[in-house]
Design a protein around this motif. Sequence first.
Motif, PDB file in Angstrom:
ATOM      1  N   PHE A  46      68.374 159.483 104.220  1.00  0.00           N
ATOM      2  CA  PHE A  46      69.799 159.169 104.261  1.00  0.00           C
ATOM      3  C   PHE A  46      70.103 158.136 105.340  1.00  0.00           C
ATOM      4  CE2 PHE A  46      73.993 160.137 106.112  1.00  0.00           C
ATOM      5  CZ  PHE A  46      74.782 159.812 105.037  1.00  0.00           C
ATOM      6  N   CYS A  47      69.519 158.321 106.510  1.00  0.00           N
ATOM      7  CA  CYS A  47      69.793 157.417 107.629  1.00  0.00           C
ATOM      8  C   CYS A  47      69.213 156.028 107.410  1.00  0.00           C
ATOM      9  CB  CYS A  47      69.280 158.028 108.932  1.00  0.00           C
ATOM     10  SG  CYS A  47      70.259 159.452 109.449  1.00  0.00           S
ATOM     11  N   GLN A  48      68.080 155.952 106.730  1.00  0.00           N
ATOM     12  CA  GLN A  48      67.508 154.637 106.431  1.00  0.00           C
ATOM     13  C   GLN A  48      68.423 153.842 105.512  1.00  0.00           C
ATOM     14  OE1 GLN A  48      63.558 155.540 105.005  1.00  0.00           O
ATOM     15  NE2 GLN A  48      62.686 155.400 107.055  1.00  0.00           N
ATOM     16  N   LEU A  49      69.092 154.528 104.593  1.00  0.00           N
ATOM     17  CA  LEU A  49      70.004 153.845 103.681  1.00  0.00           C
ATOM     18  C   LEU A  49      71.293 153.437 104.383  1.00  0.00           C
ATOM     19  CD1 LEU A  49      70.740 153.027 100.698  1.00  0.00           C
ATOM     20  CD2 LEU A  49      71.948 155.214 100.624  1.00  0.00           C
ATOM     21  N   THR A  50      71.858 154.346 105.177  1.00  0.00           N
ATOM     22  CA  THR A  50      73.182 154.109 105.755  1.00  0.00           C
ATOM     23  C   THR A  50      73.162 153.382 107.088  1.00  0.00           C
ATOM     24  OG1 THR A  50      73.166 156.246 106.872  1.00  0.00           O
ATOM     25  CG2 THR A  50      74.121 156.171 104.647  1.00  0.00           C
ATOM     26  N   GLY A  51      72.032 153.422 107.783  1.00  0.00           N
ATOM     27  CA  GLY A  51      71.965 152.802 109.097  1.00  0.00           C
ATOM     28  C   GLY A  51      72.492 153.697 110.203  1.00  0.00           C
ATOM     29  N   LEU A  52      72.828 154.939 109.873  1.00  0.00           N
ATOM     30  CA  LEU A  52      73.268 155.885 110.899  1.00  0.00           C
ATOM     31  C   LEU A  52      72.084 156.327 111.746  1.00  0.00           C
ATOM     32  CD1 LEU A  52      75.668 158.123 108.767  1.00  0.00           C
ATOM     33  CD2 LEU A  52      76.301 156.430 110.482  1.00  0.00           C
ATOM     34  N   ASP A  53      72.350 156.737 112.974  1.00  0.00           N
ATOM     35  CA  ASP A  53      71.302 157.189 113.878  1.00  0.00           C
ATOM     36  C   ASP A  53      70.819 158.573 113.436  1.00  0.00           C
ATOM     37  OD1 ASP A  53      70.811 158.848 116.718  1.00  0.00           O
ATOM     38  OD2 ASP A  53      69.876 156.859 116.574  1.00  0.00           O
ATOM     39  N   GLU A  54      69.525 158.686 113.200  1.00  0.00           N
ATOM     40  CA  GLU A  54      68.941 159.931 112.713  1.00  0.00           C
ATOM     41  C   GLU A  54      69.149 161.088 113.687  1.00  0.00           C
ATOM     42  OE1 GLU A  54      64.588 161.607 111.263  1.00  0.00           O
ATOM     43  OE2 GLU A  54      64.902 159.442 111.412  1.00  0.00           O
ATOM     44  N   GLY A  55      69.042 160.816 114.969  1.00  0.00           N
ATOM     45  CA  GLY A  55      69.234 161.852 115.977  1.00  0.00           C
ATOM     46  C   GLY A  55      70.648 162.398 115.977  1.00  0.00           C
ATOM     47  N   GLU A  56      71.624 161.514 115.857  1.00  0.00           N
ATOM     48  CA  GLU A  56      73.017 161.944 115.842  1.00  0.00           C
ATOM     49  C   GLU A  56      73.340 162.767 114.603  1.00  0.00           C
ATOM     50  OE1 GLU A  56      75.463 158.486 116.229  1.00  0.00           O
ATOM     51  OE2 GLU A  56      74.971 158.216 118.342  1.00  0.00           O
ATOM     52  N   VAL A  57      72.820 162.337 113.460  1.00  0.00           N
ATOM     53  CA  VAL A  57      73.067 163.070 112.219  1.00  0.00           C
ATOM     54  C   VAL A  57      72.410 164.447 112.288  1.00  0.00           C
ATOM     55  CG1 VAL A  57      72.644 163.107 109.725  1.00  0.00           C
ATOM     56  CG2 VAL A  57      73.376 160.987 110.832  1.00  0.00           C
ATOM     57  N   SER A  58      71.173 164.503 112.746  1.00  0.00           N
ATOM     58  CA  SER A  58      70.477 165.788 112.869  1.00  0.00           C
ATOM     59  C   SER A  58      71.208 166.715 113.827  1.00  0.00           C
ATOM     60  CB  SER A  58      69.045 165.578 113.365  1.00  0.00           C
ATOM     61  OG  SER A  58      68.260 164.981 112.380  1.00  0.00           O
ATOM     62  N   GLU A  59      71.665 166.172 114.927  1.00  0.00           N
ATOM     63  CA  GLU A  59      72.398 166.981 115.908  1.00  0.00           C
ATOM     64  C   GLU A  59      73.675 167.546 115.299  1.00  0.00           C
ATOM     65  OE1 GLU A  59      74.830 166.228 120.021  1.00  0.00           O
ATOM     66  OE2 GLU A  59      72.971 165.109 119.735  1.00  0.00           O
TER      67      GLU A  59
END
Length: 66
Positions: A46-59
């Motif tokens: 998901f983060c690779q597609l959207t460019g969101l930070d993986e750490g922030e999303v997981s948190e």
Amino acid sequence: MPRICIYPKDVAQLTGRSYDAAKRLVRRAREAAGKPAGALVSVRDFCQLTGLDEGEVSEALNRKSA
């Protein structure tokens, strides 16, 4: 145990999009990762597609489910 899969409901809550728009976004992430229909989508996909930070999303996901 930390969550590694993301679902449309999570995407809707994280992004503020409607549930239907979140479903489309999860589908695009699955397709971009080369996964078959029905396969689980990881936070990384998901983060690779959207460019969101993986750490922030997981948190955010793990804080929400705790």
